[in-house]
Design a protein around this motif. Sequence first.
Motif, short mmCIF file in Angstrom:
data_model
loop_
_atom_site.label_atom_id
_atom_site.label_comp_id
_atom_site.label_asym_id
_atom_site.label_seq_id
_atom_site.Cartn_x
_atom_site.Cartn_y
_atom_site.Cartn_z
N GLU A 257 0.83 -1.19 0.00
CA GLU A 257 0.00 0.00 0.00
C GLU A 257 0.88 1.25 0.00
OE1 GLU A 257 -3.33 0.32 2.60
OE2 GLU A 257 -3.46 -1.85 2.92
N ASP A 258 0.62 2.15 -0.91
CA ASP A 258 1.37 3.40 -0.98
C ASP A 258 0.84 4.39 0.05
OD1 ASP A 258 2.96 2.47 -3.02
OD2 ASP A 258 1.62 3.21 -4.60
N ASP A 259 1.76 5.10 0.68
CA ASP A 259 1.42 6.20 1.58
C ASP A 259 0.52 5.76 2.75
OD1 ASP A 259 2.89 7.70 -0.12
OD2 ASP A 259 1.21 8.64 -1.12
N ALA A 260 0.72 4.55 3.25
CA ALA A 260 0.00 4.08 4.43
C ALA A 260 1.03 3.73 5.49
CB ALA A 260 -0.87 2.87 4.10
N VAL A 261 1.24 4.62 6.46
CA VAL A 261 2.32 4.49 7.42
C VAL A 261 2.01 3.40 8.45
CG1 VAL A 261 3.65 5.66 9.22
CG2 VAL A 261 2.99 6.90 7.15
N GLU A 262 2.94 2.45 8.58
CA GLU A 262 2.79 1.37 9.55
C GLU A 262 3.72 1.56 10.75
OE1 GLU A 262 2.16 -3.23 8.90
OE2 GLU A 262 4.30 -2.75 8.71
N ALA A 263 4.89 2.17 10.52
CA ALA A 263 5.87 2.32 11.60
C ALA A 263 6.65 3.62 11.45
CB ALA A 263 6.83 1.14 11.63
N ILE A 264 6.91 4.26 12.58
CA ILE A 264 7.78 5.44 12.65
C ILE A 264 8.90 5.09 13.62
CG2 ILE A 264 7.96 7.87 13.29
CD1 ILE A 264 4.99 8.16 12.71
N ASP A 265 10.13 5.08 13.11
CA ASP A 265 11.28 4.73 13.94
C ASP A 265 12.33 5.84 13.80
OD1 ASP A 265 13.29 3.62 15.39
OD2 ASP A 265 13.26 1.67 14.40
N LEU A 266 12.28 6.80 14.71
CA LEU A 266 13.17 7.96 14.66
C LEU A 266 13.99 8.07 15.94
CD1 LEU A 266 10.76 10.55 13.01
CD2 LEU A 266 12.74 9.45 11.95
N GLY A 267 14.37 6.95 16.50
CA GLY A 267 15.18 6.96 17.70
C GLY A 267 16.51 7.65 17.49
N ALA A 268 16.97 8.40 18.51
CA ALA A 268 18.27 9.07 18.49
C ALA A 268 18.46 9.90 17.23
CB ALA A 268 19.39 8.04 18.64
N LEU A 285 -0.92 2.90 11.86
CA LEU A 285 0.28 2.95 12.68
C LEU A 285 0.29 1.84 13.73
CD1 LEU A 285 2.88 4.59 13.23
CD2 LEU A 285 1.58 5.84 14.98
N LYS A 286 1.33 0.99 13.67
CA LYS A 286 1.51 -0.09 14.65
C LYS A 286 2.68 0.17 15.60
CE LYS A 286 -0.32 -4.09 12.10
NZ LYS A 286 0.00 -5.45 11.59
N HIS A 287 3.67 0.89 15.13
CA HIS A 287 4.93 1.04 15.88
C HIS A 287 5.37 2.50 15.85
CE1 HIS A 287 9.06 -0.14 17.17
NE2 HIS A 287 9.43 0.84 16.36
N LEU A 288 5.59 3.07 17.06
CA LEU A 288 6.08 4.44 17.18
C LEU A 288 7.28 4.43 18.12
CD1 LEU A 288 5.95 7.49 16.72
CD2 LEU A 288 4.22 7.62 18.53
N SER A 289 8.45 4.73 17.60
CA SER A 289 9.68 4.70 18.39
C SER A 289 10.38 6.04 18.30
CB SER A 289 10.61 3.59 17.87
OG SER A 289 11.82 3.59 18.59
N LEU A 290 10.52 6.69 19.46
CA LEU A 290 11.18 8.00 19.54
C LEU A 290 12.26 8.02 20.62
CD1 LEU A 290 7.97 10.24 19.30
CD2 LEU A 290 9.63 9.80 17.48
#
Length: 553
Positions: A257-268, A285-290
């Motif tokens: 799927e285009d443009d369907a965010v499942e995970a954001i991983d922006l640690g450090a 959104l399933k995973h959010l890592s900050l």
Amino acid sequence: LSSEIGQLTNLKLLSCESNYMSGTIPETLWGLTKLHTLRLGRNTFTGEISDSISQLSDLSIVDLSHQTENNGRGLSGSVPAFDTMNKISEIDLSSNVLTGEIPSNFLQAASPDVVDFIDLSSNKISGVVPSLLGRFDDVKIHDNEFTGVSLSLCAASRGDVYAKYHCDAVLCPPATYNSRGRQESDTGHCRGCPEALFYGSTVCPESIPDPGVSSDREILTYFYRKCGGDDWDNPDGWIEDGVSICDWYGIKCVEGEDDAVEAIDLGANNVVGIPPQALFFLPHLKHLSLYSNPLDGFSFNGISQAKKLEELILDATGVTSLIGVGQAPGLKKLNARFNGIKGSFPDDIKKLTTLQDLMISYNDFTGALPRFLEDMTNLRSLLITSNYFSGRLEGVNMPGSMRFLDISDNDLTGSIPESFLTLVPFSAAVEVDFSDNLLTGHIPSDLVRFDHLNLYLANNKITGIDEELCRKQYWNDGDVGKYGCDGLLCPDGTYSTNGRQKDDDSPCKPCELGSGKLPYMGLDVCENSSAPNRGVPFLASVVASISFLLLSL
């Protein structure tokens, strides 16, 4: 907050941060003339701040910030002058709805050498930023309604940043913004935004998405602009025309799927500010890592909309409260280690009925462990090491789903109850770390029903082991099978690096005469000490945590 607080006439410190306190601040509080520390931040107080606060001449720290969190209306009225206070070092009135101009006698008795910081950001303060603020080094005034800046604040003589960026180093002018509300570096310039009406905007109003209606791209773009994306360590692909959001650094999309965010991983990644609640409206959104970002806070408002969110990683972000996280409908993993979270074990946790892994080690939690843990029937790992939990374990039972428990390096007392692991099936492989507490008595003989158990008890006040436990061949990764009782705990009068024998090179050695040895089992040194050493277990606990995480992947 009861008006009877005024009866505590000798009170010097009042700290009630991150609670559910509401209503107005009682006038009787301002009669506590001996008060030197006042921390009421992150509640939902309303009304005005009385000018009588200036009468508290001994007051050094004032924190009335973030009263607009959790849908609070915030403190209103004008900014107090604090004009007679000569001992004041910290003032935080941020995230309220204060109005009017900064008083002309603001902090006139305060010494610039004593004042560490002043935070008036995120209010509705208006007028021209006065030159009197130039006396102080650390002043935050962004996100107000200022219409001008005194030119003396922009003088090159104030420092290099003002010499390079002039008034932009004080506040970004109207029609511009950046994530800090001011320019502090060559890359953090004030960007154009016609809708920014006042000095010091940290977001561009036109970019605020409408949750539930906006596209994933619009929500991520807002997140980028609100949280200092221009200064991220790696902003590759972000907000670039013609680049799919699935190719932005740290973004993973739903496969196929285009443009369907499942995970954001922006640690450090040097993410700053407060992440917008619009992130919770990303439908996939399933995973959010900050983790390991210098956030200014984190709000769980809107998390009830994150229907598919399963993992939330907020280690080392400066998060100070978990209030509201209980509204997450399907959260399975919550990490909030290495933060400054205070108070008792969060009640919101019991609302997370789907939670499997909870990691809140290395915080400042206090009080007893809650009895509701046994009702969390999906919880398989609980890491709460290196806090200040205290009290006895009677009545605290682990759920049958528990497989990995680390409660080391706390202040727990009393004996380990026979019922502590009763709900866990005997066929399960379980690891429990009680090390570095103040536990007493014998190791519960009921544990003999487990064939595969790793049990760590070093540096407590344990005085006995049932011999039957010493014949468990597979306990402690087979160490008990090799070394018998020594594989569990060194006998009293002896010691070893881990408080037990784990290999041929770490036998339990006799304490030397005159070493002040204690009559307890499982010591890693023979010195007489009345409390656990909070520095020693750090590495062992981290290694145990990492090992478990690797095994669970």
